[in-house]
Design an enzyme around this catalytic site. Structure first.
Site, short mmCIF file in Angstrom:
data_model
loop_
_atom_site.label_atom_id
_atom_site.label_comp_id
_atom_site.label_asym_id
_atom_site.label_seq_id
_atom_site.Cartn_x
_atom_site.Cartn_y
_atom_site.Cartn_z
N SER A 160 17.56 4.26 14.22
CA SER A 160 18.47 3.69 13.23
C SER A 160 18.66 2.19 13.38
O SER A 160 19.05 1.51 12.43
CB SER A 160 19.84 4.39 13.29
N ASP A 165 30.01 0.95 12.46
CA ASP A 165 30.47 2.34 12.48
C ASP A 165 30.54 2.79 13.93
O ASP A 165 30.61 1.98 14.84
CB ASP A 165 29.58 3.24 11.61
N HIS A 169 26.56 1.86 15.22
CA HIS A 169 25.70 0.75 14.81
C HIS A 169 26.46 -0.56 14.71
O HIS A 169 27.65 -0.58 14.41
CB HIS A 169 25.03 1.08 13.47
#
Length: 349
Positions: free
Chosen positions: A41, A324, A327
């Protein structure tokens, strides 16, 4: 992937190491034709939008500060590590996802990301999350090269690959998810590093000569890990951080040994652990107010679908290191790239 036939000349960029719009740019005269990114990610620029997985970020408030506020699948409020890196290397402003059907020829010729959120080097990891494992990402790269040679010719295509920079940001999900399926604490990091070396070997055989490998971050200090296993005070989880540090020490040592077998290869091992720890422990020093919570929602657990348009965000996105529960914010990504760029330059050029 079709690319119109054009004659491509590698772009020789002459830039300097200085502040530019809040970021650093290179000082030396170098030839960087393209940037190719592989990973999870931290490297996904929107590829997971086009596969059947729950690991997505193509909805608000993701992307709220990115090019008009349209979510792209980037796991941040704005630019990612990849975006800041391609800008710093003088290639382009943003790195697109390889699966984006709207890609233009110039995008393909100057680099894409093959990254897939929640993926890893261990096949078990991507099986759990239904994402694109690193082994498949390398196959996607191979297919890209074949198409490139077919459409612009072998020599121009080879020039792109040999003058490119490959960035690898992965292993985090392996350490968090698949590690717990193993019994030996030392055995799994060793196995994971061997999978990484196998991946790099394959990339090398495809013509790549400059590779950037990120270490594991302090996953025990990520907001959602603090919340889930950090106790009532949400402390950094030492067990998770210790595993990350063990993995990093093995990775660094093995990379030093491995690259001696390839005199034409330049490899930059990037310490992703200590810069994050420094910021998390001293956020004000780097211009942040909060580094133990994300900006989205409560900041303690929200990630992917839990961070959605119904959740509020912090008043000032630039004051939060994390966007978040897992991340980094756009500013967080910018600060990290500024921090590691000199090491990258010294190792590659």
């Amino acid at each position: 992937m079709l690319i119109a036939k054009v004659i491509l000349f590698c772009v020789y960029v002459s830039v300097r190491l200085s502040k530019s719009d809040g970021g650093l740019i290179l000082q030396k005269n170098v030839s960087v034709s393209a940037v190719f990114v592989f990973g999870d990610s931290f490297a996904d620029q929107g590829n997971n939008n086009y596969i059947n997985t729950l690991a997505k970020a193509n909805f608000p408030p993701y992307g709220v500060d990115f090019m008009g506020g349209t979510p792209t699948g980037r796991f941040s409020n704005g630019k990612t590590l990849s975006d800041f890196l391609v800008k710093a290397l003088g290639v382009k402003d943003y790195l697109p996802a390889s699966l984006d059907p709207l890609l233009k020829d110039k995008d393909l010729q100057t680099g894409v990301s093959f990254g897939s959120a929640a993926s890893g080097f261990d096949p078990k990891t991507s099986t759990i999350t239904s994402t694109i494992p690193m082994s498949v990402q390398s196959k996607m790269f191979k297919e890209y090269i074949v198409a490139l040679k077919k459409n612009i010719g072998e020599e121009p295509a080879n020039n792109i690959i040999t003058s490119s920079v490959v960035v690898v940001v992965a292993g985090n999900n392996d350490l968090i998810l698949s590690r717990r399926l193993q019994h030996d604490v030392l055995d799994y990091p060793n196995m994971l590093v061997q999978l990484i070396l196998n991946f790099l070997q394959e990339i090398y055989t495809l013509g790549v000569r400059r590779i950037v490998v990120f270490s594991a971050p302090p996953i025990g200090c990520f907001p959602d890990v603090r919340t889930l296993v950090g106790g009532p005070e949400r402390r950094c989880v030492n067990e998770e951080n210790n595993v990350a540090q063990l993995f990093n020490s093995i990775l660094k040592q093995q990379l030093q040994f491995w690259r001696t077998s390839f005199p034409q290869l330049r490899v930059a091992y990037i310490d992703y652990y200590n810069p994050l720890i420094s910021i998390i422990e001293n956020p004000q020093k780097y211009g942040f107010d909060v580094a133990d919570k994300g900006c989205c929602g409560t900041g303690e657990i929200e990630v992917t679908y839990l961070c959605n348009k119904l959740t509020s965000t912090c008043p000032d996105h630039s004051k939060y290191f994390f966007w978040d529960g897992f991340h980094l914010s756009e500013k967080g990504n910018s600060v990290i790239v500024n921090h590691i760029l000199q090491d990258l330059v010294d190792a590659l050029f």
